[in-house]
Enzyme design. Structure first.
Site, PDB file in Angstrom:
ATOM      1  N   ARG A   1      48.721  38.297  41.491  1.00  0.00           N
ATOM      2  CA  ARG A   1      47.813  38.846  42.504  1.00  0.00           C
ATOM      3  C   ARG A   1      48.401  40.132  43.070  1.00  0.00           C
ATOM      4  O   ARG A   1      49.614  40.266  43.222  1.00  0.00           O
ATOM      5  CB  ARG A   1      47.616  37.855  43.661  1.00  0.00           C
ATOM      6  CG  ARG A   1      46.697  36.692  43.335  1.00  0.00           C
ATOM      7  CD  ARG A   1      45.237  37.129  43.216  1.00  0.00           C
ATOM      8  NE  ARG A   1      44.359  36.012  43.004  1.00  0.00           N
ATOM      9  CZ  ARG A   1      44.020  35.511  41.808  1.00  0.00           C
ATOM     10  NH1 ARG A   1      44.528  36.047  40.705  1.00  0.00           N
ATOM     11  NH2 ARG A   1      43.181  34.499  41.720  1.00  0.00           N
TER      12      ARG A   1
ATOM     13  N   ASP B   1      49.037  44.164  36.184  1.00  0.00           N
ATOM     14  CA  ASP B   1      47.628  43.851  35.908  1.00  0.00           C
ATOM     15  C   ASP B   1      46.834  43.711  37.198  1.00  0.00           C
ATOM     16  O   ASP B   1      45.608  43.731  37.171  1.00  0.00           O
ATOM     17  CB  ASP B   1      47.539  42.551  35.096  1.00  0.00           C
ATOM     18  CG  ASP B   1      46.117  42.189  34.696  1.00  0.00           C
ATOM     19  OD1 ASP B   1      45.443  43.042  34.070  1.00  0.00           O
ATOM     20  OD2 ASP B   1      45.667  41.070  35.016  1.00  0.00           O
TER      21      ASP B   1
ATOM     22  N   GLU C   1      41.965  47.102  44.554  1.00  0.00           N
ATOM     23  CA  GLU C   1      41.337  47.128  43.229  1.00  0.00           C
ATOM     24  C   GLU C   1      39.901  47.625  43.336  1.00  0.00           C
ATOM     25  O   GLU C   1      39.132  47.087  44.127  1.00  0.00           O
ATOM     26  CB  GLU C   1      41.397  45.739  42.601  1.00  0.00           C
ATOM     27  CG  GLU C   1      42.814  45.282  42.320  1.00  0.00           C
ATOM     28  CD  GLU C   1      42.918  43.959  41.571  1.00  0.00           C
ATOM     29  OE1 GLU C   1      41.856  43.344  41.289  1.00  0.00           O
ATOM     30  OE2 GLU C   1      44.045  43.541  41.256  1.00  0.00           O
TER      31      GLU C   1
ATOM     32  N   HIS D   1      43.331  44.169  35.721  1.00  0.00           N
ATOM     33  CA  HIS D   1      43.075  42.778  36.130  1.00  0.00           C
ATOM     34  C   HIS D   1      42.280  42.029  35.055  1.00  0.00           C
ATOM     35  O   HIS D   1      41.176  41.536  35.301  1.00  0.00           O
ATOM     36  CB  HIS D   1      42.340  42.736  37.465  1.00  0.00           C
ATOM     37  CG  HIS D   1      42.529  41.430  38.194  1.00  0.00           C
ATOM     38  ND1 HIS D   1      42.517  41.305  39.562  1.00  0.00           N
ATOM     39  CD2 HIS D   1      42.740  40.161  37.726  1.00  0.00           C
ATOM     40  CE1 HIS D   1      42.688  40.042  39.911  1.00  0.00           C
ATOM     41  NE2 HIS D   1      42.829  39.322  38.816  1.00  0.00           N
TER      42      HIS D   1
END
Length: 303
Positions: free
Chosen positions: A231, A255, A260, A278
């Site tokens: 996360r 990632d 985001e 992600h």
């Protein structure tokens, strides 16, 4: 007829299966006032990582008196104020069994990419550069992999990494040892000082802040590698950039991000960072499994 809002999309076969079972499925995405309105009119909302269900949205749902079930189509439920939702009589579920291997494979893939400079060689080769000498890498075999958290995904990473000859240590707040053979429970300090590679598999808890801060980076073995498919927020991005610049961290794979889509240009343009948007659970197989598990939850709760 029960109404289901799949606000972040749903596997096509799962949508068809739900409709065949008699459910109405809306797979459109809504934000802001539109979502406030829609959540009053559905019995179940299914989300992934894009939609956040916080207290104000839950309050809107309660006004409608129709919502019964919130499903996070994935592993974590940290994008849902789940304690508050349950206090309001809502059922909150996730699909923890579906995407573990997909996320684990991405983590392993990023380790290979970092160790052999694949992520950056792919860029410089396209620029006409032949950096053969600069891209001498290392092997994963024999290296110590430190896992932060030791749930389903981390255990899947451990099994795959052991098959590659890596040694596994892990830090987990449960303090359970002996979960997997040849995997050793250690303190956070030992994890920081002994890991050649580190992979994070924990939720982000806002009140606790990042798991890795500048102080933690300073304790790490020089030239180690970090992978984060967990996360955003679990790593202090500013501290990570400093550690990359001073060589404490040889390279990092990211990632997930504090924001985001990420706007941290210093991070996403850094030549020691391997990036993905992600996509941990974004495989056809995982999405199909998530869809099936979602159907089972809906049938169990609403039927």
């Amino acid at each position: 007829m029960y109404k289901i809002l799949a606000n972040d999309g749903i596997d096509k076969s799962a949508k068809v299966a739900l409709e065949e079972l008699g459910y109405f499925v809306d797979a459109n995405h809504y934000d802001g006032a539109e979502l406030d309105d829609m959540i009053k009119k559905v019995d179940c909302i299914v989300i992934r990582s894009a939609t956040k269900i916080r207290k104000p949205l839950i309050d809107e749902a309660i006004k409608g008196g129709q919502l019964k079930l919130i499903i996070r189509a994935g592993v974590g439920i940290d994008n849902i104020d789940h304690v508050y939702a349950k206090e309001q009589g809502l059922i909150v579920r996730n699909t923890p069994n579906s995407s573990s291997d997909a996320v684990a494979e991405l983590a392993i893939g990023h380790m290979f990419s970092l160790a052999r400079h694949i992520y950056i060689a792919n860029v410089t080769m396209r620029q006409g550069k032949w950096n053969k000498k600069q891209y001498a890498g290392i092997e994963l075999n024999g290296k110590t992999l430190g896992l932060v958290g030791f749930g389903r995904i981390a255990q899947s990473v451990a099994k795959k990494a052991m098959a590659l000859g890596m040694k596994i240590i892990y830090f987990d707040i449960s303090n359970q040892d002996g979960i997997l053979e040849n995997c050793k429970l250690v303190s956070k300090e030992e994890l920081l000082t002994k890991s050649d590679f580190m992979s994070l598999h924990i939720p982000f808890i806002k009140d606790l802040g990042p798991f890795l801060t500048k102080k933690d980076f300073d304790m790490m073995k020089d030239g180690m590698y970090i992978v984060n498919t967990a996360r955003g927020g679990t790593i202090d991005e500013a501290a990570l950039i400093e550690a990359l610049d001073n060589g404490k961290v040889m390279a990092a794979a990211v990632d997930v991000f504090e924001e985001e889509p990420t706007k941290n240009e210093t991070l996403f343009t850094h030549d020691k960072v391997s990036l993905t948007p992600h996509i941990g659970a974004a495989t056809a197989e995982a999405q199909a499994r998530i869809g099936l598990e979602t159907i089972e939850v809906i049938k169990e709760v609403l039927s």
